[in-house]
Design a protein around this motif. Structure first.
Motif, short mmCIF file in Angstrom:
data_model
loop_
_atom_site.label_atom_id
_atom_site.label_comp_id
_atom_site.label_asym_id
_atom_site.label_seq_id
_atom_site.Cartn_x
_atom_site.Cartn_y
_atom_site.Cartn_z
N ARG A 1 3.03 5.93 -7.24
CA ARG A 1 1.51 6.72 -7.96
C ARG A 1 2.20 8.00 -8.25
O ARG A 1 2.17 8.72 -9.36
N GLU B 1 -1.00 12.79 3.23
CA GLU B 1 -1.56 11.47 3.18
C GLU B 1 -0.64 10.41 3.80
O GLU B 1 -0.88 9.59 4.59
N ARG C 1 -0.82 14.61 -1.14
CA ARG C 1 -0.52 13.28 -0.97
C ARG C 1 0.65 13.14 -0.07
O ARG C 1 0.56 11.90 0.55
N THR D 1 0.79 -1.29 -0.02
CA THR D 1 -0.09 0.03 -0.04
C THR D 1 0.73 1.21 -0.12
O THR D 1 0.72 2.05 -0.99
N LEU E 1 -0.77 8.34 6.99
CA LEU E 1 -0.50 6.84 6.87
C LEU E 1 0.55 6.21 7.55
O LEU E 1 0.30 5.28 8.37
N GLU F 1 5.17 8.62 -10.53
CA GLU F 1 4.87 8.40 -11.93
C GLU F 1 4.21 9.80 -12.25
O GLU F 1 4.57 10.10 -13.50
N LYS F 2 3.64 10.63 -11.58
CA LYS F 2 3.20 11.84 -12.11
C LYS F 2 4.28 12.71 -12.38
O LYS F 2 4.35 13.75 -13.48
N TYR G 1 1.44 4.04 -3.16
CA TYR G 1 1.05 5.47 -3.16
C TYR G 1 2.01 6.18 -3.81
O TYR G 1 1.94 7.22 -4.34
#
Ligand code: SF4
Ligand code: SF4
Lengths: 221, 368
Positions: B134, B186, B183, B127, B190, B137-138, B131
């Motif tokens: 991801r 986040e 993000r 997980t 997390l 990747e941007k 994240y």
């Protein structure tokens, strides 16, 4: 130690769980009946009537449609675009490749009144099995004859198949990427939709008028 | 009744999924405790420094991409700075701002990988790593806009960058910068206070700041020990003296501190990118008089940048030819590994890879 933060972390994962997916299924995407029908431009009922086999497959979520991943215009793909009419056979690209994987064999060409002197090309092989797609060959080409291509799906079963021979380069669709070619960017050229029709379009300078060409090549002699 | 036990020596790697590349350790265990450890590297040696002696200065840029392949923009930057020092090329301002934007984005991307894999090593399978990947990747999408490649960028050239950013880059960058802080928050929510992670990482693999300074360890690892050493601040290169940013420091010097410093540095990098966007002005991205074939005068030049992993230095010697006579790379990953034995001996098997991952090494850079 309360475990409260575990719950908070779980909340973050839940938030991400309901977010729209970011990943793309490549090269094929699973579709249901509606998606499969849409890909063929039919209504779901039409698909069932025309192609019941595929409709059943789609209903079981086993049907796939190809998925394209969008690239940017500067993408350095593994298909080179080469415009033979622009190439003089100067071999700058071959000399500037850090790996030396471009092989050029030329013969003395005639004098073209329009274009000036150039060599005829016998061999122009690019061994992309060893290429690292750095684009330095493109940067080195003074005549805008060699461009990076914008596509990338070239896989073969043999190493020999990874050598792009000159005939293939000649016949390949002319879809240059705009890596080191600002002229394409300036006029909004999109390699994923259009091709270079006229080799003059690929140059970074204005196309000379016939009068200028005569000035340059004939009157000077 | 007492059980008779004896230490056992195990080879871990070079092909082990947890070693972050082809890294090998010969570890002696006594039960669950590590009693001895010997790092062995060289499995990814490609002779980049030797290859550089036979390539022209521009061609070597492509080799630097492949050293730390998680952060190739900063590698390019270090090398280009050394070439500029050697040749005396004055870079164009727009090119410098662009490469600072690229380098800071690369730092975020690299730290995302470091944080994601650190948590992965702890056993939080998937997980947080997904994240982090991801978001990375941007950023790579933006690099693809800039230079057509995602990993091996080769974007920088002596005097600046090879080409100006395309028009679609700036709106995309704004969207990313608006999205990224949330993000990162986040990830923070997390992971940072997560009881399991706290229990597993605090006070694990503590290294003394003195020992780190003596071993010339740099980067987030050193700053997690409370040593305020960041080349962007201590020895500003490019235009880092014109932007403002904080240097997150932690004092614990354990795995948790190293994770925390990386997380905060990502936030600082976003600030730097925002300032760069404000300061950047239209103009050429590299001086037009810089030739394609750079031929520096005889001499030598050393330039170091604060790469995501630490101080990355390039030492170039020129004999006046078109290729470097000698190119030496001070690779932070290699030097940060030198305290590995001190970090891991006495620890538990389960913490071994977590501590190893918290150094954030890249084998491509360790072996070159
Ligand atoms: S892209 Fe780079 S490696 Fe490939 S042919 Fe061109 S110069 Fe050589
Ligand atoms: S592609 Fe360009 S550099 Fe290569 S031989 Fe032709 S003109 Fe010269």
């Amino acid at each position: 130690m309360t475990g409260l933060n575990l719950l908070r972390a779980l909340f973050v994962t839940m938030k991400n769980f309901v977010r729209a997916p970011f990943t793309v299924q490549y090269p094929d995407r699973r579709v249901g009946l509606v998606g499969a029908a849409k890909a063929e431009g039919k209504s779901p009922l039409g698909l069932i009537r025309n192609n019941p086999k595929r409709a059943i497959k789609a209903m079981a979520m086993l049907a796939t449609v190809p998925e394209k991943v969008p690239q940017n215009k500067r993408f350095r793909g593994n298909e080179f675009t080469w415009l033979e009419t622009r190439c003089t056979g100067c071999a700058s690209c071959a000399k500037y490749c850090p790996l030396g994987i471009i092989e050029i064999v030329t013969h003395p060409g005639g004098i073209d009144v329009q274009e000036g002197e150039s060599y005829g090309i016998d061999v122009f092989d690019i061994d992309i099995g060893r290429c690292m797609f750095c684009g330095l060959c493109v940067e080195a080409c003074p005549y805008d004859a060699l461009h990076m291509g914008a596509t990338f799906e070239r896989s073969t079963y043999t190493r020999a198949g990874l050598v792009i021979p000159v005939d293939e380069l000649r016949a390949a669709p002319k879809t240059p990427s705009s890596w080191f070619r600002p002229q394409f960017e300036e006029r909004g050229f999109n390699p994923f939709e259009e091709q270079v029709e006229n080799h003059h379009e690929a140059g970074r300078h204005e196309q000379p008028t016939p009068e200028e060409l005569r000035q340059r090549w004939v009157n000077q002699r | 009744m007492t059980l008779k036990t004896e230490p056992i020596t195990i080879n871990i790697g070079p092909q082990h999924p947890s070693t972050h590349g082809v890294f090998r350790m010969r570890v002696t265990f006594d039960g669950e405790t590590v009693v001895d450890l010997e790092p062995i590297f060289g499995y990814l040696h490609r002779g980049s420094e030797k290859l550089a002696e036979e390539r022209t200065y521009t061609q070597v840029v492509t080799l630097t991409d492949r050293m730390d392949y998680v952060a190739s923009m900063t590698n390019n930057q270090g090398y280009i700075l050394a070439v500029e020092k050697l040749t005396g090329i004055e870079p164009s301002p727009r090119g410098v701002w662009l490469r600072m934007i690229a380098a800071e984005l690369q730092r975020i991307a690299s730290h995302l990988v470091a944080v994601g894999f650190l948590i992965q090593d702890l056993g939080a399978w998937g997980t947080p790593l997904i994240y982090a990947m991801r978001e990375r990747e941007k950023i790579l999408d933006l690099f693809e806009m800039l230079c057509g490649a995602r990993i091996t960028n080769s974007y920088l050239r002596p005097g600046g960058v090879f080409m100006d950013a395309p028009d679609e880059f700036w709106p995309a960058l704004d969207i990313l910068l608006a999205d990224l802080p949330q993000r990162i928050d986040e990830l923070d929510q997390l992971l940072t206070n997560n009881e399991i992670i706290v229990a597993r990482t605090i006070n694990v693999a503590v290294v003394e700041p003195e020992a780190m300074v003596n071993a010339s360890i740099t980067g987030p690892m050193l700053r997690a020990g409370g040593v305020d050493w960041d080349l962007r601040h201590r020895d500003p290169y490019d235009y880092y003296d014109q932007v403002e940013f904080e240097r997150p420091l932690h004092t614990a010097s354990d795995n948790n501190a190293r994770y925390w410093v990386r997380l905060q540095e990502m936030r600082e990098s976003i600030k730097i990118v925002k300032q760069c966007i404000e300061r950047i002005e239209p103009g050429p991205v590299r001086p037009p008089e810089v030739p394609f074939l750079v031929r520096p005068p005889a001499g030598d030049g050393y330039a170091a940048v604060e790469a995501p992993k630490g101080e990355l230095g390039f030492y170039l010697v020129s004999d006046g030819g078109i290729a470097p006579y000698r190119c030496h790379v001070r690779a932070p990953s290699l030097i940060n590994l030198t305290l590995l034995r001190e970090m891991l001996v006495g620890g538990m098997v389960a913490d071994m890879f977590v501590s190893f991952g918290s150094i954030d090494i890249n084998m491509g850079e360790v072996d070159r």
